[in-house]
Design a protein around this motif. Sequence first.
Motif, PDB file in Angstrom:
ATOM      1  N   VAL A 358      10.496   0.386  -2.540  1.00  0.00           N
ATOM      2  CA  VAL A 358      10.739   1.680  -1.898  1.00  0.00           C
ATOM      3  C   VAL A 358      11.388   1.534  -0.529  1.00  0.00           C
ATOM      4  O   VAL A 358      11.721   2.534   0.107  1.00  0.00           O
ATOM      5  CB  VAL A 358       9.425   2.492  -1.751  1.00  0.00           C
ATOM      6  CG1 VAL A 358       8.899   2.907  -3.106  1.00  0.00           C
ATOM      7  CG2 VAL A 358       8.386   1.705  -0.963  1.00  0.00           C
ATOM      8  N   VAL A 427       2.209   4.645  -1.286  1.00  0.00           N
ATOM      9  CA  VAL A 427       3.055   4.153  -2.384  1.00  0.00           C
ATOM     10  C   VAL A 427       2.161   3.504  -3.430  1.00  0.00           C
ATOM     11  O   VAL A 427       1.318   2.661  -3.100  1.00  0.00           O
ATOM     12  CB  VAL A 427       4.095   3.128  -1.877  1.00  0.00           C
ATOM     13  CG1 VAL A 427       4.953   2.624  -3.039  1.00  0.00           C
ATOM     14  CG2 VAL A 427       4.957   3.741  -0.792  1.00  0.00           C
ATOM     15  N   VAL A 441       5.472   7.820  -5.011  1.00  0.00           N
ATOM     16  CA  VAL A 441       5.304   8.062  -3.577  1.00  0.00           C
ATOM     17  C   VAL A 441       4.532   9.358  -3.424  1.00  0.00           C
ATOM     18  O   VAL A 441       4.947  10.417  -3.913  1.00  0.00           O
ATOM     19  CB  VAL A 441       6.658   8.141  -2.851  1.00  0.00           C
ATOM     20  CG1 VAL A 441       6.451   8.440  -1.370  1.00  0.00           C
ATOM     21  CG2 VAL A 441       7.441   6.844  -3.024  1.00  0.00           C
TER      22      VAL A 441
END
Length: 487
Positions: A358, A427, A441
């Motif tokens: 991410v 996350v 997320v």
Amino acid sequence: MTTIKAARLVRDADVIAYHSARHGRSIARGIAEPHLSGTAIEEALVYPVTTETTDHPGGYQGAIDEFYTEAAARLAAHLDAGRDVVLLAEGDPLFYGSYMHMHKRLADRYRTEVVPGVTSISAASAALGAPLVERDEVLTVLPGTLPREELARRLADTDSAAVMKLGRTFTGVRDALSDAGRLDGARYVERATMDGQRTGLLSDVDPASVPYFAIALLPGDVASSVPVPEVETGIVAAGEVVVVGTGPAGRDWLTPQVAAALSTSDDLVGYGPYLDRVPPNPRQTRHASDNRVEAERAAHALDLAASGRRVAVVSAGDPGVFAMAAAVLEVASEPKYRDVPVRVLPGLSAAQAVSASVGAPLGHDHAMISLSDRLKPWDVVAGRLAAAAAADLAIAIYNPRSKARPWQVGAARDVLLSHRDPETPVVLGRDVGGAGERITVTTLGGLDPEQVDMRTLVIVGSSTTRVVERAGGTAVFTPRHYRREDA
């Protein structure tokens, strides 16, 4: 066995190039490593296919020709930029070597110097301590890939022979030697002059144990009159335990260092699903066990090493992060194992993999905490969560949930909410790199424990962690700077 001239050129090179398979391990680079400057650009020329695996329309040959053309273009770009390129090769570059494919494509356009090396035949003969030919005897060099009948005919017609490229061809070579009536005099050398060198009579070798870097030698009659030295009985490498991390999933997550250690091991020890990530090798023995017997597994590995075996203890991720490195070292500290060498090789951790998926939520100070209360009580876990949250650290949470303790994710969330805003980014990374990869997320307040299982790693951000929508998707990162009011 690097020549002085080769060592000098390697040290002074602008670019170091070397071939390797997909695992990234290069024997040539390993041999040259003591002479590397550390400042040269490295070009790993990684073969994209094997003889068994290709969907290229031109088949294996078409795929490999395309690879050599692309590799030559990469080296040409450096040469055009005025950089000196050293292309490493095992043995002698023009003797059954990969270098010749680059030579044919580049030598007519660029100034080329080939530095001769010690061939595997010379190294193997030296390892045996036995001459191959004397006076007017004839030495014939043969590839093990020849058909059995042709190989037998040539072996019968020569005084002395070296048969290269064994590995999967070993059984055919042994049978051809038998057909030619020459098996009794044939000798075997594996990894000559390298770690793990092994020698012996070829007739005594187990075909399943033979690597590609092995050679069969057939001394001539005159040379055979030389008494066989003691080394002929074989060289047994000292046993050791190497604790390795395979990364979160699959071969692409292996470091070349770990791949090299796995390839040279006699035994693999580990939790069954982690061992399954290592491709089968019939030469190796696997010792799978339950995930809750770390001390017993470590002792088993150390016992094997004490008997002279090279043992790899396999962990997922990084072996030093809630994995087998600490368990092995703890058992190895017992007096009975003090003389057993133990090495730990790092791997890519689950926290690193999920963070990178991410962006960089662990880009600043952070903590790693396991929710498992099997080896420590829950009040210790909760206290550490509270301390990390109060210190405003991003937190990577391992082992968040199992069938026996489904309540802990919710309890951990409540502990963290006493110190963190409900909008703190979270996350959830499940099976990163695997077939079941899923990245979610969310926020600390919106964290649903039902979204988490034992294969999920949870990252809870700090007060400065940001979520930004970008063209490529959602990015989560924790800036490396703190404003004064945040400190």
